[in-house]
Design an enzyme around this catalytic site. Sequence first.
Site, PDB file in Angstrom:
ATOM      1  N   THR A  87     -17.628   4.401 -13.248  1.00  0.00           N
ATOM      2  CA  THR A  87     -18.336   4.296 -11.972  1.00  0.00           C
ATOM      3  C   THR A  87     -19.077   5.571 -11.599  1.00  0.00           C
ATOM      4  O   THR A  87     -19.748   5.604 -10.564  1.00  0.00           O
ATOM      5  CB  THR A  87     -17.349   3.920 -10.849  1.00  0.00           C
ATOM      6  OG1 THR A  87     -16.241   4.833 -10.873  1.00  0.00           O
ATOM      7  CG2 THR A  87     -16.838   2.506 -11.032  1.00  0.00           C
TER       8      THR A  87
ATOM      9  N   GLU B 255     -19.141 -27.758 -25.006  1.00  0.00           N
ATOM     10  CA  GLU B 255     -19.867 -26.956 -24.024  1.00  0.00           C
ATOM     11  C   GLU B 255     -20.503 -27.846 -22.956  1.00  0.00           C
ATOM     12  O   GLU B 255     -20.560 -27.463 -21.780  1.00  0.00           O
ATOM     13  CB  GLU B 255     -20.940 -26.116 -24.711  1.00  0.00           C
ATOM     14  CG  GLU B 255     -20.431 -25.138 -25.755  1.00  0.00           C
ATOM     15  CD  GLU B 255     -19.380 -24.197 -25.220  1.00  0.00           C
ATOM     16  OE1 GLU B 255     -19.413 -23.895 -24.007  1.00  0.00           O
ATOM     17  OE2 GLU B 255     -18.518 -23.777 -25.997  1.00  0.00           O
TER      18      GLU B 255
ATOM     19  N   ASP C 178      -9.416 -21.373 -23.285  1.00  0.00           N
ATOM     20  CA  ASP C 178      -9.513 -22.081 -22.006  1.00  0.00           C
ATOM     21  C   ASP C 178      -8.130 -22.282 -21.395  1.00  0.00           C
ATOM     22  O   ASP C 178      -7.911 -22.038 -20.201  1.00  0.00           O
ATOM     23  CB  ASP C 178     -10.177 -23.437 -22.201  1.00  0.00           C
ATOM     24  CG  ASP C 178     -11.600 -23.312 -22.725  1.00  0.00           C
ATOM     25  OD1 ASP C 178     -12.229 -22.278 -22.451  1.00  0.00           O
ATOM     26  OD2 ASP C 178     -12.061 -24.236 -23.407  1.00  0.00           O
TER      27      ASP C 178
ATOM     28  N   THR D 246     -17.394  11.611 -12.595  1.00  0.00           N
ATOM     29  CA  THR D 246     -17.774  12.916 -13.135  1.00  0.00           C
ATOM     30  C   THR D 246     -19.204  13.283 -12.736  1.00  0.00           C
ATOM     31  O   THR D 246     -19.489  14.441 -12.398  1.00  0.00           O
ATOM     32  CB  THR D 246     -17.649  12.905 -14.673  1.00  0.00           C
ATOM     33  OG1 THR D 246     -16.320  12.526 -15.032  1.00  0.00           O
ATOM     34  CG2 THR D 246     -17.949  14.270 -15.248  1.00  0.00           C
TER      35      THR D 246
ATOM     36  N   GLY E  79     -11.499   5.498  -8.617  1.00  0.00           N
ATOM     37  CA  GLY E  79     -12.319   4.334  -8.932  1.00  0.00           C
ATOM     38  C   GLY E  79     -12.132   3.890 -10.364  1.00  0.00           C
ATOM     39  O   GLY E  79     -11.546   4.606 -11.185  1.00  0.00           O
TER      40      GLY E  79
END
Length: 641
Positions: free
Chosen positions: A199, A418, A495, A202, A195
């Site tokens: 995540t 924006e 962008d 351990t 994975g």
Amino acid sequence: MNLRNLLIWGIVLLLLVALFNLLQGPPQTANANQISYSQFLDQVEADTINRAEIRGERIIGQNGSGETFVANLPPQDDQLISTLRDNGVEISADPGQTGPSFWTILIQWFPMLLLIAVWIFFMRQMQGGGRGGAMGFGKSKARLLTERQGRVTFEDVAGVDEAKEELQEIVEFLKDPSKFQRLGGKIPKGALLVGPPGTGKTLIARAVAGEANVPFFTISGSDFVEMFVGVGASRVRDMFEQAKKNAPCIIFIDEIDAVGRSRGAGLGGGNDEREQTLNQLLVEMDGFEANEGIILIAATNRPDVLDPALMRPGRFDRQVVVPNPDISGREKILKVHMRNVPVAADVDPKTIARGTPGFSGADLANLINEAALLAARRNKRVVSMAELEDAKDKVMMGPERRSMVMGEKEKILTAYHEAGHAIVSINVPEADPVHKATIIPRGRALGMVMRLPEADKLSENYTQMTSFLAIAMGGRIAEELKFGKEKITSGASSDIQQATRVARAMVTRWGFSDKLGTIDYSDSNGQNVFLGQELTRTKSISGETARIIEEEVRRLIDEANSTARKILTEKKKDWETLAEGLLEYETLSGEEITELLKGNPPSRPSEDTSPTGTPPTGAVPVTDEEDEEGPAPGGVSPQGA
């Protein structure tokens, strides 16, 4: 270790004292004249000696002028005392030592004692007396965790229900092996946890050991790798020997790809140290000698590079995928991390989970920790939704840079940039709703638009991808329409970069080009590539195919520019209204943007100068970073595909 240091310093001190005494000698004989015994008797008879002291086999005295002399006595002289008394000499006696002194013996034997001590030390090291000593480099570095304190169980693991179900059988086997052995079942040799980072691989391995209540050995794959040939294989053998003494038990190898990479790929061939270590690991896991009661659990985020012999059944019988959690898993993980954090009544884990798509368990833990630290700085007793919202923004976008002074021109440019992103996002089909727009600098961005997906996304269609391209180019087109082509800044560099990556992936990976067809022209190493993630370099292709790829990428970007230009031209009034609202309020939520476009400005307390209006936590950041040539007014970042 402290006792050893005390002994060493004690020996050094004794040696210094002995050396001092040896060199110092009797103070009376330091400057004495050595005379023969006959000369001594002649001086006694001449009545020139006033006093004499007998020390063992020597006699020390002073003559009339005060000079000190030393003479050696013969073995037997019965007349000496009578002669001295007859001549009026003052007599004193000191029997002294009849043999060599302790310090003399110690100094004489010290080199031999030192050699014996060094030999004993090295023999103990070679026999395993110290695993970290000079001769202990062939010993295993695995650490044994008995879980007496800080025990972890499956209750502490959330968001990975399928992985827990896969490992539950191993726990039951460790608890009651006879239940399976009656039907001929054998204990699994190993389980490979696969994975992305963070995540909880351990944590799951520790939970297995905690549930089964068995010893747990943990080691990293890099601990086997050394420059000395054979050391890694020796450590593997020693690790399994330790495990046999504590069976049944679990051995956990983190980042096993450090030692388990495919053989034959290196320059060393079969004599490579790493390959010898892997060979020994393969033999220990499934060789002639059965290692009953030892279960090997390993974790990696690169299963594609592991050796096929390591992946086969009989070694790693189970491959357990531990993915990033979905919205339900994130909610459960947040509840686990909130156990030790006092939270306010308004905190809703489900709302936070909805606003953190793509977050791993480690990211969510960091989010809760940042919120707790922020609440402490604000002198609060509980963590409220406001702290969680601010912590989420900080984790995803970076801290606010309110100390940064923006000129009026840059502020206006950022607002229109924006607003262009936001208006295009509102008007393209199948785009995620706008969650927040701000012109407050965060991290490296001078402004950003955040879009909140309504649900977790595992894939995106062609319409969603082209809409993303149009949103990405909306900021640059807004600058051009408002200020003119000659006034366009370098702020849209991020962008352009993101849009180009997605467009190239559409052409070379996802088959969205009629000219190129459904052929993969890139090298992805079998990994999933989502919108906005780093793409790997393309394969070697012909010049004609490369030209067609560039033409198709250019076509998609040009269509995105045309779409953004058309929307901003038709919705110019909305675009300018939103830009003016950003200049006035600095930060607007999705609901406030909707109301503002309807002609209803947001109500803000006059005394509150800080930006408000952020809805419940969570959104994927839609930002762009400052270019090397200049600052970026803002932009969009892709969202998972």
